[in-house]
Write a protein that holds these residues in place. Structure first.
Motif, PDB file in Angstrom:
ATOM      1  N   UNK A  93       0.821  -1.209   0.000  1.00  0.00           N
ATOM      2  CA  UNK A  93       0.000   0.000   0.000  1.00  0.00           C
ATOM      3  C   UNK A  93       0.859   1.265   0.000  1.00  0.00           C
ATOM      4  N   UNK A  94       1.957   1.247   0.757  1.00  0.00           N
ATOM      5  CA  UNK A  94       2.821   2.429   0.822  1.00  0.00           C
ATOM      6  C   UNK A  94       3.457   2.712  -0.533  1.00  0.00           C
ATOM      7  N   UNK A  95       3.911   1.654  -1.221  1.00  0.00           N
ATOM      8  CA  UNK A  95       4.494   1.841  -2.554  1.00  0.00           C
ATOM      9  C   UNK A  95       3.448   2.383  -3.511  1.00  0.00           C
ATOM     10  N   UNK A  96       2.225   1.835  -3.422  1.00  0.00           N
ATOM     11  CA  UNK A  96       1.160   2.292  -4.307  1.00  0.00           C
ATOM     12  C   UNK A  96       0.775   3.739  -4.022  1.00  0.00           C
ATOM     13  N   UNK A  97       0.715   4.096  -2.732  1.00  0.00           N
ATOM     14  CA  UNK A  97       0.270   5.445  -2.359  1.00  0.00           C
ATOM     15  C   UNK A  97       1.344   6.502  -2.590  1.00  0.00           C
ATOM     16  N   UNK A  98       2.608   6.085  -2.727  1.00  0.00           N
ATOM     17  CA  UNK A  98       3.677   7.059  -2.972  1.00  0.00           C
ATOM     18  C   UNK A  98       3.624   7.630  -4.374  1.00  0.00           C
ATOM     19  N   UNK A  99       2.819   7.022  -5.225  1.00  0.00           N
ATOM     20  CA  UNK A  99       2.670   7.474  -6.608  1.00  0.00           C
ATOM     21  C   UNK A  99       1.236   7.927  -6.839  1.00  0.00           C
ATOM     22  N   UNK A 100       1.070   9.114  -7.408  1.00  0.00           N
ATOM     23  CA  UNK A 100      -0.266   9.607  -7.731  1.00  0.00           C
ATOM     24  C   UNK A 100      -0.714   8.958  -9.038  1.00  0.00           C
ATOM     25  N   UNK A 101      -1.286   7.767  -8.923  1.00  0.00           N
ATOM     26  CA  UNK A 101      -1.709   7.004 -10.090  1.00  0.00           C
ATOM     27  C   UNK A 101      -2.904   6.147  -9.694  1.00  0.00           C
ATOM     28  N   UNK A 102      -3.497   5.480 -10.676  1.00  0.00           N
ATOM     29  CA  UNK A 102      -4.654   4.631 -10.409  1.00  0.00           C
ATOM     30  C   UNK A 102      -4.203   3.371  -9.675  1.00  0.00           C
ATOM     31  N   UNK A 103      -4.793   3.128  -8.507  1.00  0.00           N
ATOM     32  CA  UNK A 103      -4.427   1.990  -7.664  1.00  0.00           C
ATOM     33  C   UNK A 103      -5.685   1.187  -7.359  1.00  0.00           C
ATOM     34  N   UNK A 104      -5.580  -0.128  -7.446  1.00  0.00           N
ATOM     35  CA  UNK A 104      -6.699  -0.986  -7.051  1.00  0.00           C
ATOM     36  C   UNK A 104      -6.179  -2.113  -6.179  1.00  0.00           C
ATOM     37  N   UNK A 105      -7.021  -2.540  -5.244  1.00  0.00           N
ATOM     38  CA  UNK A 105      -6.654  -3.622  -4.328  1.00  0.00           C
ATOM     39  C   UNK A 105      -7.638  -4.760  -4.497  1.00  0.00           C
ATOM     40  N   UNK A 106      -7.114  -5.976  -4.617  1.00  0.00           N
ATOM     41  CA  UNK A 106      -7.944  -7.163  -4.775  1.00  0.00           C
ATOM     42  C   UNK A 106      -7.624  -8.118  -3.631  1.00  0.00           C
ATOM     43  N   UNK A 107      -8.642  -8.451  -2.846  1.00  0.00           N
ATOM     44  CA  UNK A 107      -8.481  -9.446  -1.790  1.00  0.00           C
ATOM     45  C   UNK A 107      -8.760 -10.820  -2.397  1.00  0.00           C
ATOM     46  N   UNK A 108      -7.734 -11.625  -2.566  1.00  0.00           N
ATOM     47  CA  UNK A 108      -7.905 -12.929  -3.194  1.00  0.00           C
ATOM     48  C   UNK A 108      -8.514 -13.904  -2.197  1.00  0.00           C
TER      49      UNK A 108
END
Length: 343
Positions: free
Chosen positions: A82-97
Motif C-alpha cells: 500500500x505504501x508503494x502504491x500510495x507514494x505514486x499519484x496514479x490509479x491503484x486498485x486492491x484485490x483481496x484474493x
C-alpha cells in the motif's frame, strides 16, 4: 453562421481545438536517483527499519517489474504494498484474493445492455497502474491464471477482444508461506513472472518502539502523500532502460542464470525471462545510485531476490535444509567476476 447540431438536434458550442501534444518526460540517472530516494523515503515512513526491502520495492517500480512479498502474518506485507502504491499519484486498485474469487472479478466482464442490444465491457480492477493482490495464493489456480497475460503482456483478452493496460503497470502480491490450509501454491509460470521476491522479516527493537510511538493517534499510511505521478514513473522506467550494461556483464548474467540449471540440487533453474529480469533490476540499482552504468556488485546483490523464487529444489535439498538463497550465494562464489562495467 452555421450552427453545430448534435445527434438530438440541440445546438452545441463549436468543438474545442485539439490539445497540444504532451511532450514526454526525459530523465537522466541522477534525476532517477533523486526521485527514487523520495519514493523510498515515503515508503520508509510506513515500513520502518527495512531499507533493503524498500530499495527492492523501488527497483521493481523502476523496471515495471512485479513484486512478490512473502512473509509470516503481521510483518507489514500489505503495508509495504500500500505504501508503494500510495507514494505514486496514479490509479491503484486492491484485490483481496479468496477461494470464491472468479477470473472475471479480476479482469472484467462483458454485460448485455438491453437498450443498445450489445455487450458492454465492464473493466476489472486490473485496469489500474498499481494492483495490490493481497493473499494471492488464497485464490484458485483458475483465478490466479487470469493474471498471467496481464503480468507479461500488459493486456487483457475477454471474449476474444484484447484491451491494453495502462502504463506503468505493476502487480504487488502478498502471500503467507506458513499458513497453507485453504491456499493454492503459485504455479511456476506465475512465479516466473514476478521480477523479485522479498521477505520483510521482524523489525528490530528500536523500529518496533518507533512504530508504537508513531501509531498512537494515526496510521502513517493515512499521512502518506504521493511524491511522484504516473507519467514520471513511466519516464523513470524509460530512463532505466538506457543505463549501460557492458558486454562482459551481459555474459556474467547469462552465466549466473545458466549455472542454476546445472546444479544437482535444483530441479528447475532460472529461465531466459530471469536473465532479462536480472539485467533490468541491475540497471535500476545503478540508476538509484546515480550511475549510468552497471557494475558487478549490482548483479550480485540482486541475484538472490530475482532468482530464488524461480528455483525448484530437489527432495534431497529440502531434506538437507538447503534454501534457494543459500545455493545462489554458493554459486556466486564459484563464478569468475568480471572487472569494471563502464565499457
Amino acid at each position: 453562421m452555421a450552427q453545430h447540431v448534435d445527434l438530438n438536434g440541440i445546438g452545441s458550442a463549436p468543438p474545442a481545438p485539439p490539445a497540444p501534444a504532451v511532450q514526454p518526460i526525459r530523465l537522466d540517472a541522477s534525476e532517477v536517483a533523486g526521485i527514487g530516494r523520495k519514493i523510498a523515503g515515503a515508503i520508509s515512513q510506513v515500513v520502518l527499519g527495512k531499507p533493503e526491502v524498500v530499495r527492492l520495492a523501488v527497483i521493481c517500480m523502476l523496471t515495471e517489474g512485479h513484486l512478490l512479498i512473502e512473509d509470516v502474518p503481521g510483518t507489514g506485507k500489505t503495508s509495504l504494498a500500500k505504501a508503494l502504491a500510495k507514494s505514486v499519484s496514479a490509479a491503484v486498485s486492491r484485490v483481496q484474493f479468496t477461494p470464491d474469487l472468479m477470473p472475471s472479478d479480476v479482469t472484467g466482464v462483458s454485460i448485455y445492455d438491453r437498450q443498445t442490444g450489445k455487450f458492454e465491457f465492464r473493466p476489472g480492477p486490473v485496469f489500474a497502474n498499481i494492483i495490490v493482490a493481497d493473499e494471492i495464493n488464497r485464490a484458485s489456480p483458475k483465478t490466479q491464471s487470469a493474471l498471467l497475460e496481464c503480468m507479461e503482456e500488459r493486456q487483457v483478452t475477454v471474449d476474444g477482444t484484447t484491451y491494453a493496460l495502462a502504463r506503468p503497470f505493476l502487480v504487488l502480491a502478498t502471500q503467507n508461506p506458513v499458513e497453507m490450509e485453504g491456499t493454492y501454491p503459485l504455479p511456476e509460470a506465475q512465479r516466473d513472472r514476478f521480477l523479485a521476491r522479498t521477505s520483510i522479516g521482524y523489525p528490530d527493537a528500536a523500529s518496533e518502539v518507533a512504530m508504537l510511538a508513531g501509531r498512537d493517534h494515526s496510521d502513517p499510511l493515512d499521512d502518506l502523500v504521493p511524491v511522484t505521478d504516473g507519467p514520471t514513473v513511466a519516464a523513470l522506467i524509460d530512463a532505466v532502460s538506457t543505463i549501460h550494461l557492458a558486454p562482459e556483464l551481459r555474459q556474467y548474467i547469462v552465466e549466473v542464470v545458466g549455472a542454476t540449471r546445472a546444479i544437482p540440487e535444483v530441479r528447475l533453474g532460472g529461465s531466459p525471462r530471469a536473465v532479462l529480469h536480472l539485467a533490468r533490476a541491475a540497471k535500476a540499482a545503478a540508476a538509484l545510485d546515480g550511475r549510468g552504468y552497471v557494475v558487478p556488485d549490482d548483479i550480485q546483490r540482486l541475484a538472490a531476490p530475482v532468482l530464488a523464487h524461480r528455483l525448484l529444489l530437489t527432495v534431497e535439498a529440502h531434506a538437507a535444509h538447503r534454501s534457494a538463497e543459500e545455493i545462489i550465494r554458493v554459486l556466486l562464489g564459484r563464478l569468475r567476476v568480471p572487472r569494471g562495467g563502464r565499457v
